[in-house]
Design a protein around this motif. Structure first.
Motif, short mmCIF file in Angstrom:
data_model
loop_
_atom_site.label_atom_id
_atom_site.label_comp_id
_atom_site.label_asym_id
_atom_site.label_seq_id
_atom_site.Cartn_x
_atom_site.Cartn_y
_atom_site.Cartn_z
N GLY A 105 4.41 -1.98 2.66
CA GLY A 105 4.23 -1.83 4.38
C GLY A 105 2.79 -0.76 4.67
N THR A 106 1.95 -0.84 3.93
CA THR A 106 0.59 -0.20 4.10
C THR A 106 -0.41 -0.92 4.08
N VAL A 107 -1.53 -0.84 4.74
CA VAL A 107 -2.82 -1.54 4.61
C VAL A 107 -3.90 -0.48 4.03
N ALA A 108 -4.87 -1.30 3.74
CA ALA A 108 -6.25 -0.49 2.90
C ALA A 108 -6.97 0.17 4.20
N ASN A 109 -7.19 1.43 3.95
CA ASN A 109 -8.32 2.01 4.37
C ASN A 109 -9.53 2.25 3.61
N PRO A 110 -10.84 2.03 4.14
CA PRO A 110 -11.32 1.82 5.38
C PRO A 110 -11.17 0.46 5.63
N VAL A 111 -11.17 0.38 6.94
CA VAL A 111 -10.73 -1.23 7.62
C VAL A 111 -12.06 -1.88 7.49
N PHE A 148 -12.90 4.20 9.28
CA PHE A 148 -11.49 4.26 8.84
C PHE A 148 -10.69 4.06 10.18
N LEU A 149 -9.52 4.03 10.13
CA LEU A 149 -8.50 3.78 11.31
C LEU A 149 -7.21 4.89 11.00
N ALA A 150 -6.87 5.54 12.07
CA ALA A 150 -5.75 6.52 12.03
C ALA A 150 -4.76 6.66 13.31
N PRO A 151 -3.70 6.64 13.13
CA PRO A 151 -2.95 6.48 14.40
C PRO A 151 -3.00 7.89 15.28
N VAL A 152 -2.62 7.76 16.37
CA VAL A 152 -2.61 8.79 17.19
C VAL A 152 -1.40 9.05 17.92
N ASN A 153 -0.81 10.17 18.28
CA ASN A 153 0.17 10.16 19.25
C ASN A 153 -0.32 11.42 20.23
N TRP A 154 0.50 11.63 21.24
CA TRP A 154 0.18 12.63 22.22
C TRP A 154 1.28 13.71 22.30
N VAL A 155 0.95 14.89 22.19
CA VAL A 155 2.03 15.96 22.47
C VAL A 155 1.46 17.10 23.42
N ASP A 156 1.97 17.29 24.42
CA ASP A 156 1.59 18.20 25.32
C ASP A 156 0.39 18.06 26.06
N GLY A 157 -0.06 16.57 26.04
CA GLY A 157 -0.99 16.32 26.59
C GLY A 157 -2.44 16.33 25.88
N PRO A 217 -2.39 10.83 9.54
CA PRO A 217 -3.05 10.89 8.44
C PRO A 217 -4.15 9.83 8.27
N LEU A 218 -5.37 10.31 7.77
CA LEU A 218 -6.45 9.20 7.71
C LEU A 218 -6.56 9.12 6.25
N ASP A 219 -5.79 8.49 5.56
CA ASP A 219 -5.61 8.19 4.13
C ASP A 219 -6.31 6.78 3.81
N LEU A 220 -6.42 6.73 2.38
CA LEU A 220 -6.61 5.29 2.01
C LEU A 220 -5.50 4.16 1.93
N ASP A 221 -4.48 4.67 2.16
CA ASP A 221 -3.22 3.90 2.27
C ASP A 221 -2.77 4.15 3.82
N LEU A 222 -2.92 3.19 4.55
CA LEU A 222 -2.60 3.41 6.10
C LEU A 222 -1.42 2.67 6.31
N PRO A 223 -0.16 3.35 7.00
CA PRO A 223 0.81 2.69 7.35
C PRO A 223 0.60 1.49 8.35
#
Length: 503
Positions: free
Chosen positions: A9-15, A274-283, A289-295
């Motif tokens: 369930g992971t993909v390779a980073n850098p994209v 590279f690609l990384a996910p982003v969540n928003w907390v309190d605005g 994580p910006l890793d070599l293995d990206l979910p």
């Protein structure tokens, strides 16, 4: 299995591996588009397309005509094109960028990101580098740039409207506030910047305010992305851009490097995307994580067209991944003079020369194998691994002889030579990543040789790869591997690039 997709369930980073720095991204419907810096190479500003944020196909280059991109031969390596911002507004794509070698900031537009792109609109009133574009609700266009400064502009004419003003410039005491991007997200305007320099101290910080002009309050968790002072395999993380997916999730693209070898670590492929996910907390955005293995993203992956491993030069035009040093004129580079061959006609003295005739592609894998069939009957030339004019290795063919040459700073030497029959010869380069065993071990080794008709490879020399790294040479680029003419005319029947790792 697609190159980027892994098991579990992971993909390779850098994209987008290899020398693809300063990524800027925008989304139109279900399609993502991304552009990168290109520095002294022509054509400039590669532009990519994706449907899944993971697999990217190069559509072309934004600045692909001499009238759009002038890179004087006297301009140094790592000058040229810096840090584009790509945006979509009112049915058009807008790209603003700095040419530090020719007049500063400029802006081009297109209805199709594959081109053609317009002639440049110059922006003489916009100072600094790394310009950004953002439009507010009443249609005002704001240009924000490294420093961090801001000015209103008319993007169709390049005219500045009012005086520039200073905005938030990052963490107190932090150096090199740059790469600004301004967004309206919810009730706030967000100002995303890079700071700390594009080396090991690089990071990403953010502030927010009620208007595009601020005032801006910094995020209490700044920097929101950095790998400084860590042993993370991805370093120099920074120069980021944000994008929202159709499902409402947020993502960040950023540059990073993959150092190899012992201390201090050498990166040879340049700064990569590279690609990384982003969540928003309190605005505030919280970067995953910006890793070599990206979910893997939670939608179907849609592999696009990959860069071909082999080019037989049968097409009239070169494919968009081929780049040259500063310019590419048809009288020096053509696929039509000898059908099915790439013909290079020298105008300089070889890879030391800023005006060398060279056609190359980015090295995108830590280990790879390169082969090309060269016919040097009317000159001398061959295969080169280039970082800049003072840092390159090559295997060069001339009538009756093949030589391996090395240039490291002020030193230039013939490393090896081999007598060969007159006529076409298959030249080869094998790049092998090295697992560090002691503090002074290099990141990789490059072996140069000749391939026999039966496929056997005769190695002439193996050279340490650390001398073709940014940590040795300086600058902002990565390795380019390709073909060149040092004297007279050299023909190339084909060029093959074989990855020996998964990016």
């Amino acid at each position: 299995m697609a190159e980027h997709q892994r098991t579990g369930g992971t993909v390779a980073n850098p994209v987008i591996p290899g020398f693809h720095p300063d990524p800027s991204i925008c989304r139109v419907g279900d399609d993502y588009y991304l552009a990168c810096s290109s520095f002294e190479y022509f054509p400039g500003v590669p532009v990519f397309h994706s449907r899944d944020l993971v697999h990217w196909t190069q559509l072309g280059n934004v600045l692909d005509r001499p009238s759009q991109l002038r890179l004087p031969v006297e301009s140094p390596s790592s000058a040229g094109i810096y840090a584009p911002t790509l945006r979509y507004h009112e049915g058009r794509f807008w790209l603003i960028v700095t040419n530090v070698s020719d007049g500063g900031n400029l802006l081009v537009t297109a209805t199709d990101p594959a081109g053609p792109w317009s002639e440049p609109v110059r922006l003489p009133g916009v100072g600094g580098i790394d310009p950004d574009l953002a439009w507010d609700e009443d249609g005002t266009c704001w240009c924000t740039y490294a420093g961090i400064g801001q000015v209103r502009i008319d993007p169709r004419t390049g005219e500045t409207l009012g005086a520039p003003r200073r905005l938030w410039s990052g963490t107190p005491g932090g150096k090199a506030p740059e790469a600004p991007h301004l967004y309206r997200i919810g009730e706030y305007w967000y100002l995303l910047i890079a700071e700390g320099g594009t080396e090991r101290g690089h990071g990403v910080s953010i502030a927010r305010g009620p208007a595009p002009t601020g005032p801006f309050e910094p995020c209490p968790a700044n920097p929101i992305l950095t790998h400084r002072s860590s042993d993370h395999p991805v370093q120099n993380t920074g120069h980021a851009d944000l994008v929202q997916a159709p499902d409402g999730s947020w993502w960040m693209v950023a540059l990073g490097v993959r150092p190899g070898g012992g201390t201090p670590g050498w990166h040879v492929l340049g700064r990569e995307t590279f690609l990384a996910p982003v969540n928003w907390v309190d605005g505030w955005p919280v970067v995953g994580p910006l890793d070599l293995d990206l979910p893997a993203p939670p939608w179907p992956l849609r592999p696009g067209a990959a860069v071909p491993d082999r080019d037989d030069f049968d097409a009239h035009e070169l494919r968009p991944h081929w780049i040259s040093v500063r310019s590419r004129l048809e009288e020096h580079c053509t696929t039509t003079e000898r059908a099915g061959w790439l013909t290079l006609r020298a105008r300089g003295s070889g890879m030391d020369d800023p005006g060398v005739v060279f056609v190359g592609r980015r090295q995108q894998h830590l280990s790879c194998r390169v082969r090309a069939l060269a016919d040097p009957a009317d000159g001398r030339g061959g295969l080169a691994v280039r970082l800049d004019e003072e840092h390159h290795y090559e295997i060069e063919a001339g009538p009756g002889e093949v030589t391996v040459l090395a240039r490291v700073g002020p030193l230039r030497t013939v490393v090896a030579a081999l007598a060969v029959p007159d006529g076409p010869v298959v030249l080869g380069i094998d790049v092998a990543a090295h697992t560090p065993g002691e503090p002074r071990s290099g990141p990789d080794f490059l072996t140069f040789g000749v391939e026999e008709p039966d496929g056997a490879f005769t190695a002439l020399a193996t050279l340490d790869g650390r001398y073709l790294s940014t940590e040795v040479a300086g600058g902002f680029t990565g390795r380019i591997i390709g073909m060149y003419a040092a004297d007279g005319t050299v023909h190339f029947d084909w060029f093959g690039y074989e990855p020996l790792d998964h990016g």
